[in-house]
Design an enzyme around this catalytic site. Structure first.
Site, PDB file in Angstrom:
ATOM      1  N   TRP A 272       0.835  -0.978  -0.053  1.00 49.76           N
ATOM      2  CA  TRP A 272      -0.524  -0.229  -0.035  1.00 49.76           C
ATOM      3  C   TRP A 272       0.806   1.813  -0.036  1.00 49.76           C
ATOM      4  O   TRP A 272       0.365   1.854  -0.407  1.00 49.76           O
ATOM      5  CB  TRP A 272      -0.979   0.299   0.885  1.00 49.76           C
ATOM      6  CG  TRP A 272      -1.519  -1.607   1.288  1.00 49.76           C
ATOM      7  CD1 TRP A 272      -1.754  -2.571   2.299  1.00 49.76           C
ATOM      8  CD2 TRP A 272      -2.775  -1.500   0.310  1.00 49.76           C
ATOM      9  NE1 TRP A 272      -2.506  -3.446   1.804  1.00 49.76           N
ATOM     10  CE2 TRP A 272      -2.946  -3.111   0.384  1.00 49.76           C
ATOM     11  CE3 TRP A 272      -2.970  -1.389  -0.907  1.00 49.76           C
ATOM     12  CZ2 TRP A 272      -4.172  -4.240  -0.555  1.00 49.76           C
ATOM     13  CZ3 TRP A 272      -3.816  -1.928  -1.854  1.00 49.76           C
ATOM     14  CH2 TRP A 272      -4.188  -2.697  -1.442  1.00 49.76           C
TER      15      TRP A 272
ATOM     16  N   ASP B 246      -1.884   6.414   6.171  1.00 47.74           N
ATOM     17  CA  ASP B 246      -2.679   6.061   6.390  1.00 47.74           C
ATOM     18  C   ASP B 246      -2.922   4.857   7.100  1.00 47.74           C
ATOM     19  O   ASP B 246      -2.354   3.469   7.916  1.00 47.74           O
ATOM     20  CB  ASP B 246      -2.813   4.719   4.882  1.00 47.74           C
ATOM     21  CG  ASP B 246      -2.989   3.979   4.426  1.00 47.74           C
ATOM     22  OD1 ASP B 246      -4.719   3.642   5.242  1.00 47.74           O
ATOM     23  OD2 ASP B 246      -2.701   3.214   3.075  1.00 47.74           O
TER      24      ASP B 246
ATOM     25  N   LYS C 259     -12.284  -2.317   7.689  1.00 47.61           N
ATOM     26  CA  LYS C 259     -11.842  -3.421   8.311  1.00 47.61           C
ATOM     27  C   LYS C 259     -11.973  -3.358   9.466  1.00 47.61           C
ATOM     28  O   LYS C 259     -12.656  -3.685  10.310  1.00 47.61           O
ATOM     29  CB  LYS C 259     -10.484  -3.610   7.698  1.00 47.61           C
ATOM     30  CG  LYS C 259      -9.590  -3.367   6.691  1.00 47.61           C
ATOM     31  CD  LYS C 259      -7.919  -2.818   6.575  1.00 47.61           C
ATOM     32  CE  LYS C 259      -8.151  -2.908   4.907  1.00 47.61           C
ATOM     33  NZ  LYS C 259      -8.018  -4.247   4.708  1.00 47.61           N
TER      34      LYS C 259
END
Lengths: 359, 359
Positions: B101, B171, B195
């Site tokens: 990511w 993030d 999540k």
């Protein structure tokens, strides 16, 4: 539980049958032991859900095999940018200005190339679709852009412009799946889900293969159709639950006879309302008859206080969200696919009652 | 109904209490006569929902008043572009590379300016968080970017870099709300919902006021933080139902003692699993102990066939989605907030059983 008739312009009513399925499957989808919201988007279950949704949409709209179907995020607004960022190769496009949404699309496109507004109904406050003269169409434009149904003003294109080899791009957010269309006449169709397909949070793009090309590399990856097409709308985690809901709506439409059947019902619903408006001594429609929408029906009494009284009293009867958009005033009844005929009949019955008491 | 323990990395498990509320409110939210999916985003009801969600998130995370909370679309992927498009004013940013990511974020940022990758753990296949040496930090960078928890590799930052006046951007998709953090140490935090917060389709951005500025006008309107901040996340139709679900999760967290309480439970869950791994003769964790995630726990047997057998047999016991990411192999147990302690205990009990039979 006391469900209302919800005339909201969007997000808007969903079929009760569909909501009941979603309710019943909330904690355990088809024996998976989990909600659709909890599934990995890479799971065999979600793959089944998104593939079925796409297949059903293809069947309903008779989408030719040389078109991709994408499930994206960001709504129609994101498409206002994605269309020029992906399609403006030569830097020139024709737009028809039929209201707020066209204007926003035009404003975004102007960031990336030359926009030729070839017709506009702004002078009449968008109460009609302007006449289109093919002689004014740009030669060699990258695309030709229209908004097929104008949610705020209640107008719609009843015939499509003949744009020759120039791809026709359509924002169909408020009338997709409401009437039979020939997808092959379009280069690209997009539609936010929250009017005729499902909950807000997913926008469907139907794009002809030859329009899926490399963009300028500076375009954000998420705004490139090619990336999403190559990854089957799974480049990133898609809005899984919203796609599932759209799929349930597609199944519902198929079960009830598909688009040609729902079109007849929509024409019936619209006729009930327009016939009443045309004969009313109190209410009148605001749109030129030839361009009337089947989905959004604005009307006024001509007296703002009376309009407000109507909206308030209607809500007390379970006929809600009838207040018109501020740019038109008065009332607006949005009668999308999920609005039953009974809802429109109940509205007209109340309008008659109100007229008798207030004219 | 037979609910499973779902160890998916995301979308992932939601609290059963929350799903039951969503189920019960599906056809009629609080006497409105409609589903949250059918509400106008401008209605007083949805306004109540989004304002309550924001207020609860602010309370849970103790978000200072000089930060805005935005509910946007496009997930973390869209943020990989929005961060540089909005924050790269001088054209220079520092990134720490801790996995897939981060790499995607770096790749997007490079389209818009100079990216200085000041540290990376790629050489060790991202099994740790690299040491950061403040002497290598760029002077006058626009921001300093980290991924606080790395879902694929199971690593997390246990202490934050001191970036001085350079805003720290994080993030936090896979560990937001899992442990107490000091928001004031960050310039911008973003996190996809799927999540620890709700269904896929909404990404939450927490941004300090001074970082909300005009962008280059060519940036698509939908990618400008300022537009969304000025419009209270209502510039366009937001993903209403996903925001509602996040709101229910926030309420659930508050009801059960807030972040400090869930952090204790998360530490307890992680300890059960890591303690077992550290003493197992068959299984072993793949991450350096100091950098272990509380949320994602990758482990291997060292034998691919045995790994596959474990994943299959676990699923038969209702312990599902334990297959590791292809770039790490083996297994991964994602044990987000909604995974109860019983789920982790059931997993460890099965691991013991499997070890006895297969070592």
């Amino acid at each position: 539980m006391n469900r209302v008739y919800n005339f909201s312009a969007g997000p808007s009513m969903l079929p009760e049958e569909v909501l009941k399925i979603a309710r019943d499957e909330m904690l355990d989808w088809h024996g998976s032991g989990m909600s659709v919201m909890e599934m990995s988007h890479r799971s065999k279950w979600f793959e089944e859900i998104i593939k079925k949704a796409e297949a059903d949409l293809r069947e309903l709209m008779n989408i030719p095999s040389n078109y991709k179907v994408l499930f994206l995020q960001g709504g129609a607004h994101m498409q206002f940018s994605m269309v020029p960022l992906n399609l403006m190769k030569k830097g020139k496009a024709d737009y028809v200005n039929t209201g707020v949404w066209s204007k926003k699309a035009i404003s975004e496109a102007r960031k990336y190339g030359k926009v030729n507004v070839i017709a506009s109904s702004e002078e009449s406050n968008f109460t009609c679709i302007p006449e289109l003269d093919p002689k004014t169409f740009s030669r060699n434009a990258d695309y030709f852009y229209i908004t097929t149904n104008n949610t705020i003003y209640g107008t719609r294109f009843t015939k499509l412009p003949d744009t020759g080899n120039v791809p026709l791009v359509a924002d169909m957010s408020s009338n997709i799946l409401s009437e039979v269309i020939d997808v092959s006449k379009f280069g690209l169709i997009f539609a936010g889900a929250q009017k005729n397909m499902g909950p807000a949070g997913v926008v469907i793009v139907i794009i002809r293969d030859d329009l899926i090309t490399d963009t300028n590399p500076e375009v954000p990856t998420m705004l490139q159709y090619k990336i999403h097409a190559e990854n089957g709308s799974m480049y990133n985690t898609p809005p899984c639950f919203s796609i599932y809901m759209c799929g349930l709506v597609f199944e519902w439409l198929k079960k009830h006879g598909g688009i040609s059947r729902i079109q007849k019902i929509n024409e019936e619903k619209a006729a009930i309302l327009y016939d009443f408006l045309d004969n009313s001594e109190l209410f009148k429609g605001t749109v030129e008859k030839k361009d009337r929408s089947l989905m959004n029906v604005p009307f006024v009494t001509g007296d703002k206080e009376l309009d407000a009284k109507f909206v308030k009293e209607a809500a007390e009867k379970g006929l809600v969200n009838l207040k018109g958009h501020r740019s038109v005033g008065g009332m607006r009844a949005s009668i999308y696919n999920a609005m039953p005929v009974e809802g429109v009949k109940a509205l007209v019955a109340f309008m008659k009652e109100f007229e008798a008491e207030n004219k």
